[in-house]
Design a protein around this motif. Structure first.
Motif, short mmCIF file in Angstrom:
data_model
loop_
_atom_site.label_atom_id
_atom_site.label_comp_id
_atom_site.label_asym_id
_atom_site.label_seq_id
_atom_site.Cartn_x
_atom_site.Cartn_y
_atom_site.Cartn_z
N CYS A 233 -8.83 -2.33 -0.81
CA CYS A 233 -7.87 -0.56 0.21
C CYS A 233 -7.80 0.36 -1.09
O CYS A 233 -7.33 0.32 -1.92
N ILE B 208 -4.52 -4.30 9.05
CA ILE B 208 -5.76 -3.60 8.68
C ILE B 208 -7.13 -3.58 8.52
O ILE B 208 -7.14 -4.84 8.60
N SER C 245 -1.00 -6.84 6.02
CA SER C 245 -0.28 -6.73 5.17
C SER C 245 0.70 -6.81 4.43
O SER C 245 1.79 -6.56 4.28
N LEU D 296 -1.26 -6.80 -1.15
CA LEU D 296 -2.58 -6.75 -0.53
C LEU D 296 -2.98 -7.29 -2.28
O LEU D 296 -3.99 -8.10 -2.17
N ILE E 39 3.22 -2.22 0.03
CA ILE E 39 2.09 -2.94 1.11
C ILE E 39 0.69 -2.75 -0.27
O ILE E 39 0.31 -3.75 0.19
#
Length: 448
Positions: free
Chosen positions: A168, A86, A73, A113, A109
């Motif tokens: 995500c 993750i 992350s 990503l 976060i």
């Protein structure tokens, strides 16, 4: 003869189901929280509590071990709590008090990503797109791969997933989402159960890492049915006051790693960032004062030096106060009774207050010796040298016993230039510290 209608009641606080109405929930103890479910809601309860697949048992020797894939992350503290990074297809629940930084952390976060080239979807039901944009500007979280969706309908979120492939998804928050297929109000037990079940199915089928932000109740637990915590793979909880600079992220459940690690974050103008050199944040070696003692605790594999503060003052009430912040009250009462019995200190005439600096809650027994030292120091109004750490568990019979992982505790003390350590037994490697054996509480008085 008509078939008798099946009746089912559900607690709106913890999700307990019962065939008849009860005035008080037997699970969470809440009064007048049982509500009758209609047929549609009963089907949802049945769907989310039973398995529909038919499986055949195999000998465990024939099962192949599956390797867990992870991606970073770009936040060292979060990766540490998650067990290394993750996991694709994982469902993570993050709870905490309002203003502690849940949304701030996950937006940061999501940006991290997105900078890695991973398409990330941030679904917000509590704030407008403009409010999220203002926060993103402050956090420097603007990136082409970070997508924002202001929506509270689950069906619209699922529709968005059919348009673009995301790696995500961040849901802020689970209590604001609702499904049109459920007649209950948003945030109700039935809605939260159904939405979590759908998100779990999406995560597993499409290998999408999903983060869910959950509200908490006035008691401090995550709101919603207990099945919510059972469904998700990981449960993380933010500790700390929103007025404090340091925040602690602690894992309570993790199917892909240990739950013993903690992450320490620091709230700055650019948002929550991983705290650097956290050990020196929880104690001070300046100005030794009566009622202060230092100890070393273990949070997972990380040793942390803490300052224990005690205040003993004469009481004019028939029942003296015993209050602890960051330490268990029952254990404090036990230690006070031990001091009265073994050392004949008349603490039944004094109020005793204990505080653990930095907002950390001590859950292990290695700080017992430091607690006793701080109480005696405050009672006698004599300061303890800031060059000394106290490490040991105290039993009911007055013995001081060894604690686990002593070497990393002493090594951490040596790194911060401590010179003395009081222990139950002198170790083979002292790391340059002068170690004194204190195997009984009475010897603590002799040393002091």
């Amino acid at each position: 003869m008509a078939k008798k209608k099946k009746v089912l009641f559900e607690c709106q606080h913890c999700g307990l189901t019962a065939p008849k109405w009860m005035g008080k929930c037997t699970s969470c103890g809440t009064w007048d929280s049982m509500v009758e479910l209609n047929e549609q809601e009963q089907e949802i309860v049945k769907l989310t509590s039973t398995s529909t697949g038919v499986t055949k048992a195999k000998p465990i020797t024939q099962i192949q071990e599956s390797e867990v894939e992870r991606f970073s992350s770009n936040d060292d503290e979060l990766d540490l709590v998650l067990g290394g990074g993750i996991v694709p297809g994982s469902l993570t629940l993050i709870g905490g008090s309002p203003g502690v930084g849940k949304s701030t952390l996950l937006l940061k976060i999501g940006s991290n990503l997105a900078k890695q080239g991973k398409d990330t979807l941030y679904v917000t039901g509590e704030e407008s797109e403009g409010q999220i944009k203002l926060r993103a500007n402050r956090l420097d979280a603007n990136n082409e791969n970070l997508y924002l969706l202001s929506e509270i309908k689950l069906e619209q979120v699922i529709l968005e997933l059919s348009v673009r492939k995301y790696e995500c998804i961040i849901i802020d928050s689970i209590q604001t989402l609702y499904s049109e297929n459920v007649s209950s109000a948003p945030g109700s037990v039935t809605q939260v159960r159904q939405i979590t079940f759908e998100l779990m199915r999406i995560a597993k089928e499409q290998k999408i890492a999903i983060f869910i932000i959950g509200h908490i109740t006035k008691e401090g637990s995550i709101a919603g049915p207990r099945v919510l915590e059972h469904m998700v793979d990981t449960v993380l909880y933010f500790e700390g006051d929103s007025s404090q600079e340091l925040r602690i992220l602690r894992g309570f459940k993790n199917r892909f790693g240990p739950t013993s690690e903690i992450g320490v974050f620091e709230m700055k103008a650019e948002g929550l960032v991983s705290a650097k050199d956290i050990s020196s944040r929880f104690f001070s070696k300046d100005n030794a004062q009566p009622g202060s003692a230092l100890t070393v605790i273990m949070e997972g594999s990380r040793p942390i030096i803490l300052e224990v503060q005690a205040l003993v003052s004469e009481s004019h009430a028939p029942n003296p106060k015993r209050q602890a912040t960051g330490f268990e009250n029952n254990r404090l009462n036990m230690l006070l009774a031990l001091l009265e019995r073994k050392l004949e200190i008349p603490l039944n005439q004094y109020d005793v207050f204990i505080n653990i600096t930095g907002g950390i809650k001590i859950t292990e027994t290695s700080a017992d010796l430091a607690i006793l030292a701080a109480i005696i120091s405050s009672f006698r109004n004599r300061a303890i040298s800031k060059e000394t750490v106290f490490i040991g568990e105290v039993s009911l019979v007055g013995d001081v016993r060894e604690v686990y992982q002593l070497d990393p505790r002493l090594k951490e003390s040596a790194l911060h230039k401590f010179s003395k350590a009081l222990l139950a037994k002198k170790p083979s490697d002292t790391f340059g510290l002068k170690c004194y054996e204190v195997n009984e509480v009475t010897k603590l008085i002799d040393w002091m």
